[in-house]
Structure formats: C-alpha cells, structure tokens
Design a protein around this motif. Structure first.
Motif, PDB file in Angstrom:
ATOM      1  N   LEU A 154       7.011  10.307   2.253  1.00  0.00           N
ATOM      2  CA  LEU A 154       8.166   9.354   2.092  1.00  0.00           C
ATOM      3  C   LEU A 154       8.673   9.603   0.680  1.00  0.00           C
ATOM      4  O   LEU A 154       9.921   9.356   0.510  1.00  0.00           O
ATOM      5  N   PHE A 160      -3.061   3.709   8.079  1.00  0.00           N
ATOM      6  CA  PHE A 160      -1.946   3.061   8.807  1.00  0.00           C
ATOM      7  C   PHE A 160      -2.373   3.617  10.221  1.00  0.00           C
ATOM      8  O   PHE A 160      -2.160   4.644  10.660  1.00  0.00           O
ATOM      9  N   ALA A 200      12.210   4.218  -0.251  1.00  0.00           N
ATOM     10  CA  ALA A 200      11.556   4.591   1.189  1.00  0.00           C
ATOM     11  C   ALA A 200      11.299   3.249   1.768  1.00  0.00           C
ATOM     12  O   ALA A 200      11.338   3.247   2.999  1.00  0.00           O
ATOM     13  N   PRO A 248       2.559   9.132   2.163  1.00  0.00           N
ATOM     14  CA  PRO A 248       2.965   9.017   0.902  1.00  0.00           C
ATOM     15  C   PRO A 248       3.829  10.366   0.444  1.00  0.00           C
ATOM     16  O   PRO A 248       5.246  10.025   0.106  1.00  0.00           O
ATOM     17  N   ILE A 292      12.576   2.228   5.459  1.00  0.00           N
ATOM     18  CA  ILE A 292      11.721   1.986   6.450  1.00  0.00           C
ATOM     19  C   ILE A 292      12.204   0.728   7.120  1.00  0.00           C
ATOM     20  O   ILE A 292      12.318   0.555   8.360  1.00  0.00           O
ATOM     21  N   ARG A 334       2.778   7.145 -10.964  1.00  0.00           N
ATOM     22  CA  ARG A 334       1.832   6.840 -10.377  1.00  0.00           C
ATOM     23  C   ARG A 334       1.592   7.870  -9.277  1.00  0.00           C
ATOM     24  O   ARG A 334       0.358   8.553  -9.162  1.00  0.00           O
ATOM     25  N   ALA A 335       2.641   8.280  -8.320  1.00  0.00           N
ATOM     26  CA  ALA A 335       2.478   9.216  -7.421  1.00  0.00           C
ATOM     27  C   ALA A 335       2.169  10.557  -7.954  1.00  0.00           C
ATOM     28  O   ALA A 335       1.554  11.211  -7.112  1.00  0.00           O
ATOM     29  N   GLU A 351       9.933  -0.363 -13.048  1.00  0.00           N
ATOM     30  CA  GLU A 351       9.260  -0.470 -11.646  1.00  0.00           C
ATOM     31  C   GLU A 351       9.079   1.001 -10.983  1.00  0.00           C
ATOM     32  O   GLU A 351       8.170   1.394 -10.740  1.00  0.00           O
ATOM     33  N   LEU A 368       0.176  -0.091 -11.314  1.00  0.00           N
ATOM     34  CA  LEU A 368       0.910  -1.000 -10.290  1.00  0.00           C
ATOM     35  C   LEU A 368       1.389  -2.179 -10.788  1.00  0.00           C
ATOM     36  O   LEU A 368       2.141  -3.141  -9.969  1.00  0.00           O
ATOM     37  N   TYR A 417      11.587  -4.681  -0.677  1.00  0.00           N
ATOM     38  CA  TYR A 417      11.889  -3.568  -1.718  1.00  0.00           C
ATOM     39  C   TYR A 417      11.402  -4.223  -3.219  1.00  0.00           C
ATOM     40  O   TYR A 417      10.887  -3.756  -3.930  1.00  0.00           O
ATOM     41  N   GLN A 465       9.114  -6.493  -3.511  1.00  0.00           N
ATOM     42  CA  GLN A 465       7.763  -6.920  -3.408  1.00  0.00           C
ATOM     43  C   GLN A 465       6.839  -6.261  -4.473  1.00  0.00           C
ATOM     44  O   GLN A 465       6.985  -4.888  -4.384  1.00  0.00           O
ATOM     45  N   SER A 466       6.192  -6.615  -5.319  1.00  0.00           N
ATOM     46  CA  SER A 466       5.087  -6.083  -6.401  1.00  0.00           C
ATOM     47  C   SER A 466       4.062  -5.656  -5.543  1.00  0.00           C
ATOM     48  O   SER A 466       3.431  -6.309  -4.656  1.00  0.00           O
ATOM     49  N   PRO A 467       3.796  -4.209  -5.531  1.00  0.00           N
ATOM     50  CA  PRO A 467       2.460  -3.812  -4.746  1.00  0.00           C
ATOM     51  C   PRO A 467       1.277  -4.398  -5.069  1.00  0.00           C
ATOM     52  O   PRO A 467       0.482  -4.508  -4.136  1.00  0.00           O
ATOM     53  N   ALA A 519       0.840  -1.088   0.042  1.00  0.00           N
ATOM     54  CA  ALA A 519       0.048  -0.122  -0.084  1.00  0.00           C
ATOM     55  C   ALA A 519       0.807   1.288   0.193  1.00  0.00           C
ATOM     56  O   ALA A 519       0.697   2.085  -0.679  1.00  0.00           O
ATOM     57  N   LEU A 520       1.825   1.215   0.865  1.00  0.00           N
ATOM     58  CA  LEU A 520       2.827   2.557   0.803  1.00  0.00           C
ATOM     59  C   LEU A 520       3.197   2.742  -0.602  1.00  0.00           C
ATOM     60  O   LEU A 520       3.304   3.955  -1.151  1.00  0.00           O
ATOM     61  N   ARG A 521       3.644   1.670  -1.423  1.00  0.00           N
ATOM     62  CA  ARG A 521       4.177   2.119  -2.562  1.00  0.00           C
ATOM     63  C   ARG A 521       2.705   2.594  -3.454  1.00  0.00           C
ATOM     64  O   ARG A 521       3.226   3.293  -4.423  1.00  0.00           O
ATOM     65  N   ALA A 522       1.851   1.866  -3.378  1.00  0.00           N
ATOM     66  CA  ALA A 522       0.706   1.913  -4.514  1.00  0.00           C
ATOM     67  C   ALA A 522       0.280   3.423  -4.389  1.00  0.00           C
ATOM     68  O   ALA A 522       0.077   4.088  -5.156  1.00  0.00           O
ATOM     69  N   PHE A 523       0.437   3.957  -2.961  1.00  0.00           N
ATOM     70  CA  PHE A 523      -0.016   5.287  -2.809  1.00  0.00           C
ATOM     71  C   PHE A 523       0.956   6.419  -2.986  1.00  0.00           C
ATOM     72  O   PHE A 523       0.897   7.572  -2.557  1.00  0.00           O
ATOM     73  N   GLY A 524       2.240   6.009  -3.673  1.00  0.00           N
ATOM     74  CA  GLY A 524       3.164   7.018  -4.139  1.00  0.00           C
ATOM     75  C   GLY A 524       4.465   6.953  -3.346  1.00  0.00           C
ATOM     76  O   GLY A 524       5.289   7.973  -3.405  1.00  0.00           O
ATOM     77  N   ALA A 525       4.809   6.098  -2.134  1.00  0.00           N
ATOM     78  CA  ALA A 525       5.913   6.088  -1.598  1.00  0.00           C
ATOM     79  C   ALA A 525       6.944   5.247  -2.624  1.00  0.00           C
ATOM     80  O   ALA A 525       6.599   4.300  -2.961  1.00  0.00           O
ATOM     81  N   PRO A 526       8.356   5.935  -2.605  1.00  0.00           N
ATOM     82  CA  PRO A 526       9.317   5.156  -3.590  1.00  0.00           C
ATOM     83  C   PRO A 526       9.772   3.874  -2.892  1.00  0.00           C
ATOM     84  O   PRO A 526       9.448   3.641  -1.669  1.00  0.00           O
ATOM     85  N   ARG A 527      10.293   3.010  -3.863  1.00  0.00           N
ATOM     86  CA  ARG A 527      10.626   1.880  -3.306  1.00  0.00           C
ATOM     87  C   ARG A 527      11.774   2.017  -2.239  1.00  0.00           C
ATOM     88  O   ARG A 527      12.009   1.355  -1.474  1.00  0.00           O
ATOM     89  N   LEU A 555      -5.309   7.044  -5.927  1.00  0.00           N
ATOM     90  CA  LEU A 555      -5.794   5.659  -5.796  1.00  0.00           C
ATOM     91  C   LEU A 555      -6.792   5.729  -4.391  1.00  0.00           C
ATOM     92  O   LEU A 555      -6.368   5.859  -3.347  1.00  0.00           O
TER      93      LEU A 555
END
Ligand SMILES: Nc1ncnc2c1ncn2[C@@H]1O[C@H](COP(=O)(O)OP(=O)(O)OP(=O)(O)O)[C@@H](O)[C@H]1O
Ligand SMILES: [Mg+2]
Lengths: 429, 229
Positions: free
Chosen positions: B110, B95, A345, B107, A349, B81-82, B74, B54, A419, A421-423, A335-343, B87
């Motif tokens: 981050l 969270f 990050a 997000p 974390i 997307r960001a 990727e 995605l 890192y 993992q596919s979102p 979810a973090l990545r889906a919503f726009g956090a870079p890999r 989404l």
C-alpha cells in the motif's frame, strides 16, 4: 491494493452483489424510460414521415392519424368521393390516393389504395410487383405470406367477430421491402376491390347511395353486429380479373381518408388550410403527433420523476450503508495505517471499492435498461409494425458521465471519513 | 539502534481534566529492551502510541535520533512510523481473506515500497518466525500462528524500533512463551530497540529495563544489575 480490494469484496460478496444490483436496477429504470420514450417519439415520427398530408371527413385529428398512419381499426366518418377527384385535379398536388380500411386477414389490416401510394410511400419490392388487377394484393414486409398466397378478407377483425367475405380471395402478387412503419403489417389491395366488395362504386348496379352512412361504414371500421346483416345485402360482386382503374371521378364512393402528396411545402400548407374548412379535415400527421407528445409530456415527466426518485433513494441508501460499513471497519482502517499504509492508500481503497461497485452497477444498469427497452420495442413492433429505434444518443453518455461523476463524489464521502480517522482512536475502539 | 528522548510530554483527551499521559523526562538508549508495566488504564498504550507516532502528544517533544516526531504532520508521522517502527498488537490486526505472505506484504504494498527483495524477505521472515505455509489464509490459523505473522509483518522493513502492546495477552501460556522468545531473540539479533507493554511476568522479567506506570505517570524505572541498557 487491487488484491486487497478483491479479497475484501470476496469476503463481502453478498452485500456487494446486492449493492450492484440496486444501482443497476435504479439505473436501468431511468435508462429504459429515456430510451423507450425517445424511441417511441422517433419511431412514430418516422412512421408518419411518409404521410405528408391526410384529408378526411371532419372529425378527430388524433383518430385520423391513428387510423391512417398507424392503421388502428376505428370508425372514421366518410367524406364524399368527389374530394378525391378534386384533389387529383389540383395542380398543387403531386398525387392523391384514397385509403379504405375495414377488412382484415389473419390479423393484418387490408387497406384499399392505389399503385401511386405504394410507389410513393415505400422503397420498392423484395418480390413480385404491384397489383394490376382487382383481385391482386401486395403485402408489407411484416406479413408472413409468400407471393402467390391467397388472402380471404374478413370484414372487421376476428376479435370483433367479423365474417369472411366469400365473394373474393385476393392473390398476393408482390411483397414490399420493410419500411419500419405499421404499413409493413398491411395487405394492400386496389381500392376499387374494396368498394366493389362492399357494394360501392361505379360498377355497382344495385346500390348507388354511396353517401349513406350505413353502407359507408362497410368500407370502414367494424360496425355493431346488427349492421353486418345489413351489409350483406349490399355486398356487390368483384371481378378479380378486371384491370385496376385509378381514374377517380366525381362518382367515386365515400372515403375515410385520402393521402395527399403536395408538390411544395407552401402547397402543403395551403392545401391543409383549404381542406380544413367545412366538411373535411386536413392534417400533417407529424404535427398531430407533436401535439400528442405535448399531452404525453406529463406522463413522461412522471416516469422520469419516478426513476430519478428511485435513483436518489438508492444513492441515499448506499451512502448510509457505506458510512456504516466504514464505521464498522474503523479498526481495520486504523490498523492499515498503524502498520505503515499511507492515508492516501486508505482513501483510495475505500473510494475505489465503493466507486467500483457503483460504476459496475451503473454499467450493468445501462446494459439492462437497453435490453429492457429493446425488449419492449420488439414487442411493440410485433404488435403495431412501428419500428422503435432504441439507441443511445449523445445525451445518454452525458447522463452516464454525470452519474459516474456523482458516484465518484459520493464515494469520496466515506473515503474522506476513513482518511480522517485517527489510527490510535480506531485501534482503541 | 535508535535512541529516544522524551521531554514534557502530555496527552490530554477532551473529556478528562487530568492528562492521560504525563511524562516529564524519559531516555531510552539504542537497542534497549524495555518493559512497560502498570495496571489497566495506567497509560501504557497511551505511552506507546505517542512513542510510535500513532498519537500526537498535546505538548512536549518525542525525539527519536534527532527527529521530533511530535512536530511531524499526521502523514509525516505515518511515513516515519512505516520506516522506523514495527508494531505488534494484542489483537494481531491481520486481514482475513489474504494469505500469511500477503498480510506481511500488505502495508508495504500500500505504501508502494514492495520491491522484489522485500517480497523475498517476507518469505524468509515467515520461515524465521516458524511458519511453513506462506500461502495459508490467516483466518484459518491458530492465534499463536497469527501473532507470528504479525511479528513477521512488523519486521519486514527492518525497523530500528519494535513496539509491542500486550503481544502475549491473547495467547495461551505456550504460544505466549514462544512469541516472547521470538521477540527477544529478534531484538538481540537485529540490535533494535524493543518496547513492550505487558502484564505478562514471563515477558516482563526477561526485559532488562522495566518502567512502571500509574495514572499516566512513570512511577518506577528499574534496570537489571547485570546490564546497562
Ligand atoms: N481517546 C480517549 N478518550 C478518553 N479516554 C482515553 C482516551 N485514550 C485513553 N484514555 C484513557 O486513558 C487512560 C489510559 O489508557 P491506556 O489505554 O493507555 O491504558 P493501558 O495502560 O494501556 O490499559 P490496558 O492495560 O487496559 O491496556 C485510560 O483511563 C483510558 O480510559
Ligand atoms: Mg493498553
């Protein structure tokens, strides 16, 4: 990111605390073993430092060092008194001093010796001065007696059922500065007083067979109970006001040990060579200790292996836990990545969370290990007088860095997993 | 705002012979409101995942405003997307332990783009979606409120595309209705392209264009008469 990590840790505080504790304990075990072993080696070496060469009757080297350097009560065989006179006359010897053990007061060993030994092996007085009369005593820094106090010698030690000598009470005339050796716990008296107290020596008028084993034992370690009665007959008289006489003749009584200060190193080796043959034994205490450590080396290896083993176990457990943890949080990470956090990050974390915990554990472990080693050291000092220098050395910091580096690499494994993992997959799960 | 052209897209998964997604051609105009319908397993989520970057399709092109996101790496797709997609998911994905405001900003923080202006916007967005306590921890909120936080988060970086996968499915009728209203009014207001996968007739009926799927393929594509999306 920090606030996210903190919120995360707050939620998982119990697991995090257990993790930190595990790392801390495993680290502390290793640190304590390392520090304590080094402290013991350094501390005993320093204690032996002041004793260049020790001569005694032929017997056990270890026993001799334990008795003379560490003042552990044990029966040493006696050597003839003329050895002392011979050594004192030797041009290679700066000074040679007799050491007579056997009596104690309030758990402190009473050591009969000379003013030369006191000035030669200590750093001076914090109060008073050296003894000048037979009935005077000098106490080490670790003896809780003031100048002017009375010392009633007890034959042997209280634990071995000794009895108090009634013939004399020494008067404390000086207190030494601390030396960090077992001698800090000793009460030093003129050797002639010890001899007289046990009915030996030139002034003695009813017993001059000073080489006789039974009598000799009196100036030495506690003997079996039935011997006590026998000693009593030999007890001589002590003249507390007699001046200290340190001119030792051929007629000097038997002695358990003589401390020798050779003039040069070459002299030391030659003397040791000479007095090693026949009925006497000569040792460099430092060398005996080194041999002793070599034997103890195996024990150290076992301890080190145990602590290393515990560290490996903890590391493996942590890796497993963190991999499971990352697996369980696939959705969150996705979810973090889906919503726009870079890999990157996501990697940071997971990595910082794990590394932070482990680093904290390692830090805590070092503090805990140090405290533990200090604690053991203090207890040891109270008991033996040997000051154990518990301190970190360069190699400890190297070890800490190595541990941290290892932790950094370890933490990278679950972080890499997160890192990669596919979102989309993670969100499906 | 942002138009889409899809060509020859296939999405295959290792253990299945037929692709789970097979879309030869699809065009969506900028600012369109599109509902994607179909039975469970028909490929709605798969399509949205591919369109939002995605998931990378096994073959084909997904061109948003001249950028073929299927050709991006990727990390490149993550970045794209960001910046372009907001989404909203069925399961909110908020969270716990963080406040509503912190969740909206997470997000962006981050990604190191959380400027003061963005922080202020986050607060305004929470008001806009009807939440009055930005510091409330999300785990103490109702499901309807949680989805509003998720919508505010989706809108933070002013995306040209809003992708919502069953946004009302886990809400009761009332909250579902409110969320549907919110999504539509925001789409109208900002002019952004809205793609919604849903079973929920109340939401589907309000979208101008409806794409029905079965077995990974588009089986019907209808546009309401009065509009021309
Ligand atoms: N990674 C995957 N591995 C195996 N099968 C997959 C994978 N991803 C999707 N599928 C399959 O593809 C099909 C379409 O799935 P998708 O999630 O797109 O359906 P959906 O229309 O969103 O269904 P729902 O309404 O239940 O959400 C399903 O049969 C699913 O099992
Ligand atoms: Mg779906």
């Amino acid at each position: 990111m920090i606030s996210f990590i903190l919120a995360d840790l707050r939620r998982l505080w119990l697991g995090a605390a257990v993790m930190i504790l595990l790392v801390a304990l495993a680290t502390a075990l290793g640190v304590t073993v390392t520090l304590q072993e080094r402290a013991l080696r350094l501390g005993s070496a320093r204690a032996a430092d002041r004793f260049d060469l020790v001569v005694s009757a032929a017997g056990s080297e270890t026993q001799l060092v334990l008795s003379s350097v560490f003042l552990q009560p044990s029966p040493l065989p006696l050597m003839p008194g003329d050895v002392l006179a011979k050594l004192n006359a030797d041009p290679r010897v700066a000074w040679a001093a007799p050491v007579g053990f056997g009596d104690s007061f309030l758990g402190h060993p009473i050591v009969g010796t000379t003013t030369k030994l006191i000035t030669g092996t200590t750093t001076g007085f914090s109060a008073g001065a050296v003894f000048a009369h037979e009935g005077e005593a000098v106490v080490g820094a670790g003896v809780d007696l003031p100048v002017g106090a009375e010392v009633k010698p007890m034959h042997g030690t209280a634990e071995t059922g000794g009895e108090t000598h009634k013939e004399i009470a020494y008067r404390v005339v000086g207190k030494l500065k601390p030396t960090g050796t077992p001698w800090d716990r000793a009460i030093l008296v003129p050797v002639q007083a010890v001899w007289h107290l046990h009915g030996l020596g030139a002034h003695d008028d009813h017993d001059d067979d000073h080489d006789h084993a039974d009598t000799a034992g009196a100036a030495n370690a506690p003997a079996e109970p039935e011997h006590h009665d026998e000693h009593d007959h030999h007890h001589g008289h002590v003249d507390a006001d007699a001046p200290v006489n340190e001119a030792f003749t051929q007629e000097a009584p038997g002695l358990p040990a003589i401390l020798v200060k050779p003039k040069t190193i070459a002299d030391a080796y030659r003397l040791r060579q000479e007095y090693r043959s026949g009925s006497t034994l000569a040792v460099f205490p430092g060398e005996v200790l080194t041999k002793l450590y070599a034997t103890l080396g195996d024990a150290k290896f076992v301890l080190a292996a145990v602590s290393a083993g515990s560290q490996v176990l903890v590391a493996a457990a942590l890796l497993l836990v963190s991999l499971i943890h990352v697996g369980q949080r696939r959705r969150q990470i996705g979810a973090l990545r889906a919503f726009g956090a870079p890999r990157t990050a996501v990697f940071s974390i997971v990595w910082s969370e794990l590394f932070g915990l482990v680093a904290l554990g390692i830090g805590l472990g070092f503090a805990l290990g140090y405290t533990g080693a200090r604690f053991i050291g203090t207890a040891f000092t109270t008991q033996t007088g040997v000051i154990l220098p518990v301190e970190f050395a360069m190699e400890d910091w190297r070890m800490a860095s190595a541990l941290l580096l290892l932790a950094a690499l370890f933490a990278a494994i679950p972080a890499l997993l997160a890192y990669r993992q596919s979102p989309a997959q993670a969100l499906r799960a | 705002m942002t138009s889409l052209i899809v060509e020859g897209v296939r999405l295959s998964v290792p253990d299945m012979a037929v692709p789970v997604l097979n879309v030869d051609h699809l065009m969506i105009g900028s600012g369109a409101h599109v509902a994607i319908t179909g039975g469970s397993g028909s490929g709605k989520s798969s399509l949205l995942n591919v369109l939002s970057g995605l998931e990378r399709p096994t073959a084909g092109r997904v061109v948003w405003e001249a950028v073929d996101i299927a050709a991006l790496s990727e990390s490149g797709r993550d970045r794209w997307r960001a910046e372009h997609v907001g989404l909203v998911m069925q399961d909110f994905h908020l969270f716990p332990g963080l406040s509503a405001l912190e969740n909206v900003l997470l997000p962006a923080k981050l990604a190191r783009v959380a400027s003061e202006a963005l922080k202020q916007r986050a607060g305004e967005l929470l008001v806009k979606v009807g939440l009055s306590r930005p510091d409330q921890h999300v785990e103490t909120m109702s499901r309807g409120e949680m989805q509003r936080v998720a919508i505010a988060r989706a809108l933070l970086r002013e995306p040209g595309i809003i992708v919502a996968d069953e946004p009302t499915a886990s809400l009761d009728a009332e909250s579902g209705e409110a969320v549907a209203n919110l999504l539509l009014s925001i789409a109208v207001e900002t002019g952004c392209t809205l793609l919604v996968a849903s079973h929920d007739p109340r939401l589907v009926e309000r979208m101008k264009r409806r794409i029905a799927m079965r077995a990974g393929e588009i089986v019907s594509d209808t546009v309401d008469a009065e509009s021309s999306a």
